[in-house]
Design a protein around this motif. Structure first.
Motif, mmCIF file in Angstrom:
data_model
loop_
_atom_site.group_PDB
_atom_site.id
_atom_site.type_symbol
_atom_site.label_atom_id
_atom_site.label_comp_id
_atom_site.label_asym_id
_atom_site.label_seq_id
_atom_site.Cartn_x
_atom_site.Cartn_y
_atom_site.Cartn_z
ATOM 1 N N UNK A 1 44.204 -2.188 -35.105
ATOM 2 C CA UNK A 1 43.546 -2.384 -33.810
ATOM 3 C C UNK A 1 42.294 -1.501 -33.760
ATOM 4 N N UNK A 2 41.172 -2.084 -33.366
ATOM 5 C CA UNK A 2 39.917 -1.359 -33.323
ATOM 6 C C UNK A 2 39.012 -1.628 -34.510
ATOM 7 N N UNK A 3 39.564 -2.258 -35.553
ATOM 8 C CA UNK A 3 38.777 -2.513 -36.765
ATOM 9 C C UNK A 3 38.150 -3.902 -36.737
ATOM 10 N N UNK A 4 38.891 -4.901 -36.249
ATOM 11 C CA UNK A 4 38.453 -6.297 -36.413
ATOM 12 C C UNK A 4 37.921 -6.946 -35.142
ATOM 13 N N UNK A 5 37.981 -6.244 -34.031
ATOM 14 C CA UNK A 5 37.589 -6.883 -32.775
ATOM 15 C C UNK A 5 36.166 -7.440 -32.830
ATOM 16 N N UNK A 6 35.212 -6.633 -33.293
ATOM 17 C CA UNK A 6 33.811 -7.062 -33.305
ATOM 18 C C UNK A 6 33.615 -8.293 -34.182
ATOM 19 N N UNK A 7 34.138 -8.236 -35.413
ATOM 20 C CA UNK A 7 33.924 -9.341 -36.347
ATOM 21 C C UNK A 7 34.633 -10.614 -35.902
ATOM 22 N N UNK A 8 35.881 -10.483 -35.481
ATOM 23 C CA UNK A 8 36.647 -11.675 -35.129
ATOM 24 C C UNK A 8 36.132 -12.312 -33.847
ATOM 25 N N UNK A 9 35.777 -11.494 -32.872
ATOM 26 C CA UNK A 9 35.221 -12.042 -31.634
ATOM 27 C C UNK A 9 33.887 -12.726 -31.898
ATOM 28 N N UNK A 10 33.104 -12.145 -32.781
ATOM 29 C CA UNK A 10 31.822 -12.739 -33.158
ATOM 30 C C UNK A 10 32.025 -14.120 -33.772
ATOM 31 N N UNK B 1 36.534 -10.020 -42.590
ATOM 32 C CA UNK B 1 35.724 -9.430 -43.661
ATOM 33 C C UNK B 1 34.217 -9.626 -43.470
ATOM 34 N N UNK B 2 33.607 -8.680 -42.776
ATOM 35 C CA UNK B 2 32.157 -8.658 -42.594
ATOM 36 C C UNK B 2 31.671 -7.234 -42.838
ATOM 37 N N UNK B 3 30.378 -7.028 -42.693
ATOM 38 C CA UNK B 3 29.819 -5.681 -42.867
ATOM 39 C C UNK B 3 30.341 -4.711 -41.817
ATOM 40 N N UNK B 4 30.901 -5.229 -40.728
ATOM 41 C CA UNK B 4 31.448 -4.359 -39.683
ATOM 42 C C UNK B 4 32.812 -3.804 -40.063
ATOM 43 N N UNK B 5 33.461 -4.408 -41.058
ATOM 44 C CA UNK B 5 34.840 -4.035 -41.369
ATOM 45 C C UNK B 5 34.960 -2.650 -42.005
ATOM 46 N N UNK B 6 34.258 -2.417 -43.106
ATOM 47 C CA UNK B 6 34.522 -1.222 -43.903
ATOM 48 C C UNK B 6 34.269 0.085 -43.152
ATOM 49 N N UNK B 7 33.160 0.238 -42.410
ATOM 50 C CA UNK B 7 32.994 1.503 -41.674
ATOM 51 C C UNK B 7 34.129 1.776 -40.690
ATOM 52 N N UNK B 8 34.595 0.744 -39.999
ATOM 53 C CA UNK B 8 35.671 0.907 -39.035
ATOM 54 C C UNK B 8 36.997 1.174 -39.736
ATOM 55 N N UNK B 9 37.225 0.522 -40.872
ATOM 56 C CA UNK B 9 38.455 0.752 -41.629
ATOM 57 C C UNK B 9 38.519 2.184 -42.143
ATOM 58 N N UNK B 10 37.414 2.695 -42.643
ATOM 59 C CA UNK B 10 37.381 4.077 -43.144
ATOM 60 C C UNK B 10 37.638 5.071 -42.019
#
Length: 312
Positions: A93-102, A279-288
């Protein structure tokens, strides 16, 4: 000796990891990076499938935390019975919201405005304008109003929708308005021009969108699925889209991956993307950031975020 932490991202790429652990990188390779019995914190490889995700779990006799990098945990949940008591399963939770909503908004707009057809005509060199529906003035129903569902509504705000209705497992009040329980779906579906699915896959939601659900949708409505494929009864959906009564925009399917030659590929009014919501450019920074924050809490013996299950 220090305890092992298995990470799906190399430790030297994650800032702020606590000291006191041996960090091992494993992204699902055939060989394990160390002895699973020494792992106390398991970061599940991302987008590698259920078989790989659960493969080391029966040997992880000392594990205390299983951290996925997905919002859904259905690929790990069945294997929890092999773990010792007290193991916490945490989602992303908090990692995929931006990418998936987009992507939910992208699929909605692309389907309504006929973008797939225009792309095919571009390939053929055809200039054929046509009148298409807009998202403005439409009624949207979000089924699954958690963090992703809320993020979808954030992105709908500028598009002048006539109404946004929300459904979750249980009803509640929010600053934006009521969240309806699932039992209200038969009353809400006939008014929705667009139905967006963002619910987790559970025993209660598996097959939720079946023939009865779809029959309550208005003629010409659009079903958008960024949840899990098994939330939708594929046979029932095919009957509706092949008749032309409904349209669909799907990032997830059942079965998945969708086999070549499956009738969904050629179903009229259907747009399909291959499970690319996360899986977008928004994923990895939030995952880390999530991995670092969770490990610091774990090292300090503090409460973890996003705990969705604990083994008994």
């Amino acid at each position: 000796m220090t305890a092992d932490v298995w990470l799906p991202v190399p430790a030297d790429e994650i800032e702020g990891l606590p000291e006191g652990f041996t960090y091992l990188f494993w992204d699902g390779a055939p060989d394990f990076p160390g002895d699973p019995a020494r792992c106390v914190f398991y970061g599940v490889p991302y987008m590698k499938g259920q078989e790989i995700a659960v493969r080391p779990l029966p040997r992880m006799t000392a594990v205390r935390v299983v951290q996925t990098l997905t919002a859904g945990i259905d690929h790990v949940l069945p294997a929890l019975g092999a773990l010792p008591p007290g193991v916490r399963l945490c989602n992303a939770r908090g990692v995929h919201e931006a990418s998936t909503a987009e992507l939910a908004l992208t699929l909605t707009l692309a389907s309504l405005r006929g973008i797939p057809g225009f792309v095919r005509r571009q390939d053929a060199g055809e200039w054929r304008p046509e009148f298409r529906p807009a998202l403005a003035d439409k009624s949207v129903l979000i089924v699954g109003y958690g963090a992703i569902g809320s993020a979808i509504e954030d992105r709908l705000a500028p598009f002048e929708c006539a109404r946004v209705a929300r459904v979750a497992r249980s009803g509640r009040a929010t600053e934006r308005g009521p969240v309806h329980p699932v039992a209200d779906l038969p009353a809400l579906l006939p008014d929705a021009d667009v139905v967006i699915l963002s619910t987790p896959l559970t025993d209660a939601t598996r097959g939720l969108v079946g023939a009865d659900f779809l029959s309550h949708m208005k003629d010409g409505a659009l079903l958008v699925n960024v949840a899990r494929g098994a939330v939708v009864d594929t046979k029932a959906l095919l009957a509706e889209v092949e008749s032309g009564r409904l349209h669909a925009a799907l990032d997830v399917t059942d079965p998945e991956p969708l086999p070549a030659g499956h009738p969904l590929w050629r179903a009229p009014g259907t747009l399909i993307t291959p499970h690319v919501g996360g899986p977008t450019s928004a994923f990895l920074p939030r995952a880390k950031r999530l991995l670092s924050a969770q490990l610091n809490r774990f090292a300090a013996q503090e409460s973890l975020e996003n705990v969705v299950a604990t083994t008994g």
